[in-house]
Scaffold this active site. Structure first.
Site, PDB file in Angstrom:
ATOM      1  CG  ASP A  93       8.172  -2.644  -0.699  1.00 41.58           C
ATOM      2  OD1 ASP A  93       7.037  -2.223  -1.262  1.00 41.58           O
ATOM      3  OD2 ASP A  93       8.497  -3.257   0.072  1.00 41.58           O
ATOM      4  CG  HIS A  94       4.930  -0.500   1.289  1.00 41.78           C
ATOM      5  ND1 HIS A  94       3.407  -0.032   1.204  1.00 41.78           N
ATOM      6  CD2 HIS A  94       5.169  -1.598   1.296  1.00 41.78           C
ATOM      7  CE1 HIS A  94       2.759  -1.847   1.126  1.00 41.78           C
ATOM      8  NE2 HIS A  94       3.520  -2.302   1.499  1.00 41.78           N
TER       9      HIS A  94
ATOM     10  CG  ASP B 167       0.967   2.079   0.976  1.00 39.38           C
ATOM     11  OD1 ASP B 167      -0.379   2.790   0.534  1.00 39.38           O
ATOM     12  OD2 ASP B 167       1.038   1.735   1.468  1.00 39.38           O
TER      13      ASP B 167
ATOM     14  CB  SER C 295       5.936 -13.724   3.790  1.00 45.39           C
ATOM     15  OG  SER C 295       7.152 -13.106   3.183  1.00 45.39           O
TER      16      SER C 295
END
Length: 307
Positions: free
Chosen positions: A82-83, A104, A212
């Site tokens: 992630d990222h 990213d 979220s």
């Protein structure tokens, strides 16, 4: 079953009008709560590891925990970075056995974003790993990702970006943001941008970060037992469900995991001030994560019974 890539997951999700949950993992209890929910709901899963999680837990421990989760559940699970913010980090994760990585470079210029995303895609594809990139920038703070102001994805740029980079999925900015304080007023997502992007990239998987929903029951519980999270607000779940029926095939969920865990632990400490065994308070925390993830899978993502 071994780790899988997201390619087949996304193809089925796009056609079926649902999304796969990409849940951030940092330790054993979080992984157990997520995969137990996935097993009970018969849902594919993406377990994603951030740069911060690598630094916190050590990638060897996290990989072995995810391998154990596959042995225990036999679920189709993808392990995703992630990222990732550099080529070197993405390359390391490919070499470490990740089946999916995100580069990213959204904070860079359009041309620099293309150049770096293409470099990662070429290396990853040569090793059978799929690549996610980001176009447009999310606001908010989460680990090393921090932007005071986001900017929406320009649909006019997406075709060129995907064609020139060769990436397999695209994270776009339509109003979601990182962290637990996403909106100061009424939540709004730019579904017009999502619709236009999906027209320009037919059958191409789109990703939502910062998605979220910040359930208010968790906020109330945290505040009741000594926390201070007044004003925390996330993306309404009906908006996420709508996005999942469109082109969005992957929805990232991190803050809600943290909130479920923290609410359960704060409550346990308040009710059992004499306890000090981590197993005592991590057991209800794990259960809270499991219940929250089951709800997401069934009522928001729609990925239950999809394996």
């Amino acid at each position: 079953m071994a780790l899988v890539t997201t390619k087949e997951m996304f193809a089925k999700a796009y056609k079926g009008g649902y999304a796969i949950g990409a849940f951030n993992v940092n330790n054993m209890e979080v992984i157990q709560g997520i995969v137990e929910a996935g097993k009970e709901t018969k849902s594919p899963l993406i377990l994603q590891i951030s740069k911060g999680a690598r630094n916190y837990a050590n990638i060897t421990y996290l990989k072995k925990l995810i391998e154990a989760a596959i042995i225990e559940t036999n679920l189709p699970i993808a392990m995703h970075l992630d990222h990732g913010d550099t080529f070197e980090l993405c390359k390391q994760c490919v070499d470490d056995g990740f089946t999916s990585v995100m580069i990213d470079a959204s904070s860079k210029s359009f041309e620099d974003n293309i150049a770096l995303s293409k470099q990662v895609a070429e290396y990853a594809h040569a090793h059978g790993v799929v690549v996610e990139a980001e176009l447009g920038t999310l606001a908010g703070v989460e680990e090393h990702v921090s932007n005071a102001y986001g900017h929406y994805t320009d649909p006019a740029q997406v075709e060129e970006f995907v064609e020139r980079t060769g990436v397999d999925s695209l994270a776009i900015s339509i109003g979601t943001s990182h962290g637990a304080f996403k909106f100061s007023g009424n939540p709004q997502l730019r579904f017009d941008i999502l619709e236009e992007v999906s027209k320009r990239l037919p059958n191409f998987p789109i990703v939502l970060h910062g998605a979220s929903s910040v359930p208010q029951e968790f906020i109330a519980e945290i505040n009741k037992y000594g926390g201070n999270m007044k004003g925390a607000q996330g993306v309404p779940e009906d908006m996420l469900r709508k996005a999942a029926t469109m082109a969005v095939c992957k929805i990232n969920i991190d803050s809600d995991i943290r909130l479920a865990c923290t609410a359960a632990i704060r409550k346990y400490f308040a009710e059992h001030p004499d306890h000090f065994d981590p197993r005592q308070y991590l057991t209800p925390a794990r259960a809270a994560i499991k219940d929250m993830v089951k709800h997401k899978i069934i009522d928001v993502l729609g990925s239950n019974n999809k394996i």
